[in-house]
Write a protein that holds these residues in place. Structure first.
Motif, short mmCIF file in Angstrom:
data_model
loop_
_atom_site.label_atom_id
_atom_site.label_comp_id
_atom_site.label_asym_id
_atom_site.label_seq_id
_atom_site.Cartn_x
_atom_site.Cartn_y
_atom_site.Cartn_z
N LYS A 6 9.40 -19.10 -15.09
CA LYS A 6 9.69 -18.23 -13.95
C LYS A 6 8.97 -18.73 -12.70
O LYS A 6 7.97 -19.44 -12.78
N THR A 7 9.50 -18.34 -11.55
CA THR A 7 8.87 -18.66 -10.28
C THR A 7 7.54 -17.93 -10.19
O THR A 7 7.48 -16.73 -10.45
N LEU A 8 6.50 -18.64 -9.81
CA LEU A 8 5.16 -18.05 -9.78
C LEU A 8 4.61 -17.84 -8.37
O LEU A 8 3.50 -17.37 -8.21
N THR A 12 8.00 -13.78 -4.66
CA THR A 12 8.79 -13.61 -5.88
C THR A 12 7.95 -12.99 -6.98
O THR A 12 8.38 -12.08 -7.67
N THR A 13 6.74 -13.48 -7.14
CA THR A 13 5.80 -12.95 -8.13
C THR A 13 4.51 -12.66 -7.40
O THR A 13 3.72 -13.58 -7.14
N PRO A 14 4.27 -11.42 -6.99
CA PRO A 14 3.10 -11.11 -6.16
C PRO A 14 1.76 -11.37 -6.84
O PRO A 14 0.83 -11.78 -6.19
N ILE A 21 0.30 -18.91 -15.61
CA ILE A 21 0.26 -20.33 -15.27
C ILE A 21 0.21 -21.18 -16.54
O ILE A 21 0.93 -22.17 -16.68
N ARG A 22 -0.62 -20.78 -17.49
CA ARG A 22 -0.72 -21.55 -18.74
C ARG A 22 0.58 -21.48 -19.53
O ARG A 22 1.01 -22.48 -20.11
N ARG A 72 -3.49 -16.14 2.69
CA ARG A 72 -3.19 -17.04 1.58
C ARG A 72 -3.66 -16.41 0.29
O ARG A 72 -4.54 -15.55 0.28
N ARG A 73 -3.11 -16.89 -0.79
CA ARG A 73 -3.48 -16.38 -2.12
C ARG A 73 -4.93 -16.70 -2.41
O ARG A 73 -5.43 -17.73 -2.02
#
Length: 77
Positions: A6-8, A12-14, A21-22, A72-73
């Protein structure tokens, strides 16, 4: 290629966890290697690849600048 990954990235994925990620890294390495679970003699290199892909993914997500995003994240450790 790995359609089940899936898009991370936001928005799209807050919220993306280290587990997300893993999981994406594991799916990628499985697809590329052709092994769902490697044999014992390939386990170390398989696991190293998963960790490298996860680290590269985290670096990518940390470096992306998303338009319209106020900040930024945060960096994960």
């Amino acid at each position: 290629m790995c359609r089940s990954i899936k898009t991370l990235r936001p928005p799209t994925t807050p919220e993306v966890s280290d587990e997300d990620i893993r999981a994406a890294a594991l799916q990628y390495v499985r697809k590329v290697s052709g092994f769902r679970a490697p044999a014992a003699h390939n386990r170390e290199v398989f696991d190293q690849a998963v960790e490298a892909v996860a680290a590269a993914t985290q670096d990518l997500l940390d470096g992306l600048q998303i338009r319209g995003s106020a900040a930024r994240r945060p960096t994960h450790t």
